[in-house]
Design a protein around this motif. Structure first.
Motif, PDB file in Angstrom:
ATOM      1  N   UNK A  69       0.827  -1.206   0.000  1.00  0.00           N
ATOM      2  CA  UNK A  69       0.000   0.000   0.000  1.00  0.00           C
ATOM      3  C   UNK A  69       0.860   1.255   0.000  1.00  0.00           C
ATOM      4  N   UNK A  70       2.094   1.119   0.501  1.00  0.00           N
ATOM      5  CA  UNK A  70       2.989   2.276   0.486  1.00  0.00           C
ATOM      6  C   UNK A  70       3.651   2.372  -0.872  1.00  0.00           C
ATOM      7  N   UNK A  71       3.188   3.281  -1.704  1.00  0.00           N
ATOM      8  CA  UNK A  71       3.778   3.458  -3.019  1.00  0.00           C
ATOM      9  C   UNK A  71       3.493   2.272  -3.910  1.00  0.00           C
ATOM     10  N   UNK A  72       4.238   2.151  -5.000  1.00  0.00           N
ATOM     11  CA  UNK A  72       4.037   1.036  -5.895  1.00  0.00           C
ATOM     12  C   UNK A  72       2.735   1.156  -6.654  1.00  0.00           C
ATOM     13  N   UNK A  73       2.496   0.154  -7.447  1.00  0.00           N
ATOM     14  CA  UNK A  73       1.339   0.169  -8.336  1.00  0.00           C
ATOM     15  C   UNK A  73       0.031   0.325  -7.570  1.00  0.00           C
ATOM     16  N   UNK A  74      -0.096  -0.411  -6.477  1.00  0.00           N
ATOM     17  CA  UNK A  74      -1.363  -0.417  -5.783  1.00  0.00           C
ATOM     18  C   UNK A  74      -1.380   0.546  -4.598  1.00  0.00           C
ATOM     19  N   UNK A  75      -0.513   1.492  -4.659  1.00  0.00           N
ATOM     20  CA  UNK A  75      -0.537   2.520  -3.633  1.00  0.00           C
ATOM     21  C   UNK A  75      -1.523   3.599  -4.026  1.00  0.00           C
ATOM     22  N   UNK A  76      -1.217   4.823  -3.647  1.00  0.00           N
ATOM     23  CA  UNK A  76      -2.175   5.894  -3.869  1.00  0.00           C
ATOM     24  C   UNK A  76      -2.178   6.453  -5.285  1.00  0.00           C
ATOM     25  N   UNK A  77      -1.177   6.040  -6.088  1.00  0.00           N
ATOM     26  CA  UNK A  77      -1.104   6.723  -7.382  1.00  0.00           C
ATOM     27  C   UNK A  77      -2.125   6.192  -8.395  1.00  0.00           C
ATOM     28  N   UNK A  78      -2.331   7.009  -9.402  1.00  0.00           N
ATOM     29  CA  UNK A  78      -3.348   6.651 -10.386  1.00  0.00           C
ATOM     30  C   UNK A  78      -2.847   5.546 -11.314  1.00  0.00           C
ATOM     31  N   UNK A  79      -3.803   4.784 -11.805  1.00  0.00           N
ATOM     32  CA  UNK A  79      -3.497   3.706 -12.740  1.00  0.00           C
ATOM     33  C   UNK A  79      -3.244   4.299 -14.128  1.00  0.00           C
ATOM     34  N   UNK A  80      -2.263   3.731 -14.843  1.00  0.00           N
ATOM     35  CA  UNK A  80      -2.111   4.102 -16.256  1.00  0.00           C
ATOM     36  C   UNK A  80      -1.686   2.874 -17.052  1.00  0.00           C
ATOM     37  N   UNK A  81      -1.387   3.086 -18.320  1.00  0.00           N
ATOM     38  CA  UNK A  81      -1.099   1.940 -19.185  1.00  0.00           C
ATOM     39  C   UNK A  81       0.104   1.144 -18.685  1.00  0.00           C
ATOM     40  N   UNK A  82       1.119   1.837 -18.206  1.00  0.00           N
ATOM     41  CA  UNK A  82       2.317   1.093 -17.820  1.00  0.00           C
ATOM     42  C   UNK A  82       2.058   0.307 -16.540  1.00  0.00           C
ATOM     43  N   UNK A  83       1.185   0.829 -15.672  1.00  0.00           N
ATOM     44  CA  UNK A  83       0.922   0.020 -14.485  1.00  0.00           C
ATOM     45  C   UNK A  83       0.100  -1.217 -14.835  1.00  0.00           C
ATOM     46  N   UNK A  84      -0.688  -1.141 -15.917  1.00  0.00           N
ATOM     47  CA  UNK A  84      -1.414  -2.341 -16.344  1.00  0.00           C
ATOM     48  C   UNK A  84      -0.427  -3.407 -16.828  1.00  0.00           C
ATOM     49  N   UNK A  85       0.629  -2.966 -17.507  1.00  0.00           N
ATOM     50  CA  UNK A  85       1.645  -3.926 -17.951  1.00  0.00           C
ATOM     51  C   UNK A  85       2.323  -4.598 -16.755  1.00  0.00           C
TER      52      UNK A  85
END
Lengths: 309, 483
Positions: free
Chosen positions: A25-41
């Protein structure tokens, strides 16, 4: 003693660079940041590397993508929850339950391929059942592998659990038969049969298992009441083939997934449950007897996606 | 279940046949298919991605004329690339004397069993092997190794009350030297690659005994985890080789590619059974075909050898040569086939057929065939010519089937016989020789070298005619045989 969640997360943390970093939950893909194409990859990679297989991976990706299409503000944590929910839905009903309080001896046959951890798991179960007051007995039905008898014997001596064993090369079904008689005579509620490792594509070895069943049924038509397939959690898609064939040839009632204390995610169990609907009774999270824990679909799904309980 | 890769690629590439060159654009869909196939075979995600890139680079710019099937072309490129990658490096063991070999790996990967196999292998090469038991944790691990040593007459060293593994290793080595051993094998405990204490132990053991070969013993069915395992072990104990075990199972074995690609440590041996003789040196092409789901003809032949007893096979071959084949022979062939395993798993081993599902329907058909033959009298089985209307009615009734089922069987049987007549003489001998050559040891071969169910009966749609062309390089061991 650490719970399932904590233990499993410990393992996750050790995995670099993918899972924990991604799903914490701290940072990383599934943290607070928004999803984008690269996080889907990244997500796709993480799901594949957990051995979820093509079907489950695609399902999770699709749900997250469709949520993303509706809400461009979707954050990592939300995506993690969606992923965890897909797993929970797929694993609905996957928590196995069983009852050892009947009048007759309940026979549990432990089966699996070589090296999956049958003997160690049998010993751990024996300890647990003993503590629960079921007065367990163990039958050493691996009469094939060198020193298999010695291995289970040493365990049973340590745990002070009675063991019925024969000599190397003896008929496994005969050991099962004698073990049943002994268990009945001693008032055991549960008999654990530790069978030899066998690859599922060896027809003759699968027939040997069927013989164990036939012979046990001379004592009790319903025996063995349980047949548990012990699967190594680090094995990939072949686990599904193993489960399929063992189920077809021997009629499984559930699974035990071992060796989940490493960095493997044991994702193959999802594929197995999808296809065969065999419940998962226990997961092995370490070497110690108490590390064999009851499976919880919810905990598993949450731990995988780093969703806090 | 996956369709065969070639078929899927064929579909993905149907539009580009005869249209000049392969480009990144026109291959995109097909490379996606290749990626899926690799992932389904447990190849690691990143390894699969990099591999696809390599294949793409090799393919771009190649001419696609009308004469070639672009699917086959790409499969050939993939296959060759896979063989290259898998086979890189020295796959031979060091020939030093004395030779020290240390086995490491996860729990249950098969280290102890492999140690016994390697000792036997080295003895055949003129070494005197000694086994040193360095697994002080798993109950009875020492007993297991000792049993293997005793059964095969290997030198054996252990210290039952000592937990100091490096010390045991050192003393074992000294002892083995005194005993005249020149191949000293250290069997270590299974450990997780993230277990720091145990990894430290194996490092210390390595420093003390200075092995010439440190081999990672790994289950061929490992999933994505294979990469972590191989990488971490290789960092802790520089590995000289990888041993893949349990390849007698039906895993596709993509883990091998992952481990090789990530660590660049060569694959040296394959474990193919529980017996101490079940050890093979590594063949990259066979493993490549397995990963790509192209079937494994060699395994099929090996299984046939196990299931068919030699005398019976010889007798059958003679009968086939004389085209003197009756329902009794048919039945016994069917039994032999059943001993090889469920039809489905056999079919999967055939090149180009790994995607074909043999379901209950086909298995049931086999059972019907068996029932029909069993309800014939011996005389009828030996002389199918005497089957008149009333006999047919009786047989069908006895089998619980219709007369038309029996008629179909008889017709199929006659066709088969006709085909055998055609195959008589030099052609047949050539084929038998081919079968023997394929096994590499002049063995017995499949009885008659063909499927006992006639022309593809029992297999959905029969066998594809273009089997040969489906194998990369067009090598078809069944070449010359008509299905």
């Amino acid at each position: 003693m650490k719970g399932f969640f904590a233990k499993f997360k410990d393992g996750l943390k050790k995995t670099t660079p993918t899972f924990y970093k991604l799903f914490s939950s701290a940072g990383g893909l599934f943290g607070g940041k928004k999803i984008d194409a690269s996080s889907m990859d990244e997500l796709e990679e993480a799901l594949y590397t957990a051995d979820f297989g093509v079907e489950t991976t695609e399902e999770i990706l699709e749900e997250i993508q469709s949520a993303y299409r509706k809400d461009k503000e979707l954050r990592g944590q939300d995506a993690a929850k969606i992923g965890a929910n897909v797993l929970k839905r797929v694993l609905d009903g996957a928590e196995g339950d069983f009852d050892l309080t009947g009048d007759e001896v309940t026979v549990i046959a432990m089966v699996g391929v070589n090296g999956s951890g049958k003997t160690t798991t049998t010993a751990k179960l024996a300890k647990r059942f003993k503590e629960q007051g079921y007065n367990p007995m163990v039958g050493a039905c691996d009469t094939f592998r060198a020193a298999a008898n010695e291995q289970i014997k040493e365990w049973c001596t340590r745990l002070d659990v009675p063991l019925i064993a024969s000599h190397h090369g003896a008929d496994a079904a005969a050991v099962a038969y004698d073990a049943y008689a002994a268990a009945k005579a001693r008032g055991s509620k549960v008999l654990l049969l530790d069978t030899a490792g066998r690859l599922h594509n060896k027809v003759n070895l699968m027939k040997e298992l069927q013989k164990i069943r036939r012979v046990l049924q001379k004592h009790d038509d319903l025996a063995p009441q349980h047949a548990w397939l012990v699967l190594d959690g680090s094995i990939g898609s072949n686990s599904i083939d193993q489960a399929r064939v063992f189920h077809q040839e021997f009629g499984l009632t559930g699974l035990i997934i071992t060796k989940l204390d490493g960095t493997s995610r044991g994702g193959a169990l999802v594929g197995i449950y999808r296809e065969l609907k065999l419940p998962i009774f226990y997961v092995g999270l370490g070497e110690k007897p108490e590390d064999l824990q009851r499976f919880s679909a919810e905990t598993y799904a949450n731990a995988i996606f780093g969703v806090e309980e | 279940m996956l369709e065969t890769l070639t078929d899927r690629l064929g579909t993905a590439l149907r539009n580009i046949q005869g249209k000049g060159k392969l480009t990144e654009e026109n291959m995109a869909e097909s490379l996606q298919e290749v990626r899926k196939a690799l992932l389904a075979a447990d190849v690691h995600f990143r390894v699969a991605r990099d591999f696809i890139k390599r294949v793409s680079e090799k393919s771009v710019g190649q001419e696609v004329t009308k004469a070639v099937n672009p699917g086959q072309m790409i499969v050939k490129i993939i296959h060759d690339e896979l063989v290259n990658l898998l086979g890189e490096g020295t796959t031979e063991l060091s020939t030093k004397k004395p030779l020290r070999v240390m086995m490491v790996g996860l729990q249950g990967s098969g280290k102890t069993t492999f140690t016994g196999k390697l000792a036997l292998h080295l003895r055949k090469k003129g070494y005197t092997p000694a086994l040193i038991a360095c697994d002080v944790y798993r109950p009875a691990a020492i007993d297991q190794l000792e049993t293997i040593a005793r059964d095969n007459d290997f030198l054996f060293y252990c210290e039952r009350d000592n937990k100091d593994v490096p010390q045991i290793g050192q003393r074992g080595w000294d002892w083995a030297k005194q005993q005249g051993a020149d191949a000293i094998l250290f069997d270590t405990a299974g450990r997780l690659q993230i277990d720091e204490a145990l990894i430290e132990e194996v490092k210390l053991l390595r420093e003390r005994v200075q092995p010439d070969e440190s081999l990672l013993v790994a289950d061929a069915a490992l999933g994505q985890e294979a990469v972590n395992v191989a990488k971490t072990f290789n960092e802790a104990v520089p590995l000289n080789g990888i041993v893949l075990t349990k390849l007698d199972g039906d895993t596709r074995g993509g883990a091998a590619l992952s481990m090789k690609a990530i660590t660049d440590v060569p694959i040296k041996f394959l474990g193919t059974g529980e017996k101490v003789t079940d050890l093979e040196v590594f063949h990259p092409d066979r493993l490549a075909q397995r990963i790509l789901g192209m079937g494994d003809v060699v395994s099929l032949v090996e299984r046939a050898q196990e299931a068919v007893d030699e005398k019976e096979a010889m007798r059958m071959a003679e009968k086939l040569q004389r085209a003197d084949f009756n329902f009794e022979d048919f039945l016994s062939q069917m039994k032999a086939m059943q001993r090889m395993g469920p039809l489905g798993s056999i079919v999967k081993m055939m090149p180009g057929m790994s995607g074909i599902e043999v379901g209950e329907k086909e298995e049931k058909k086999l059972k019907h065939t068996e029932a029909l033959i069993l309800s014939m009298t011996l005389k009828e089985r030996r002389n199918p010519g005497i089957l008149n209307g009333s006999r047919r009615a009786r047989i069908a009734k006895g089998a619980g089937l219709e007369v038309r089922d029996l008629n179909a069987l008889v017709k199929q049987f006659q066709q088969m016989k006709k085909m055998m007549k055609m195959m008589q003489g030099p052609k047949m001998e050539k084929m038998m020789k081919k079968m023997e050559k394929m096994q590499g040891k002049g063995g017995k071969g499949l009885p008659g070298g063909k499927n006992p169910f006639g022309d593809g009966a029992g297999l959905p749609g029969g066998l594809p005619d273009d089997l040969g062309s489906r194998l990369p390089g067009g090598k078809n061991p069944f070449d010359g045989m008509k299905f």
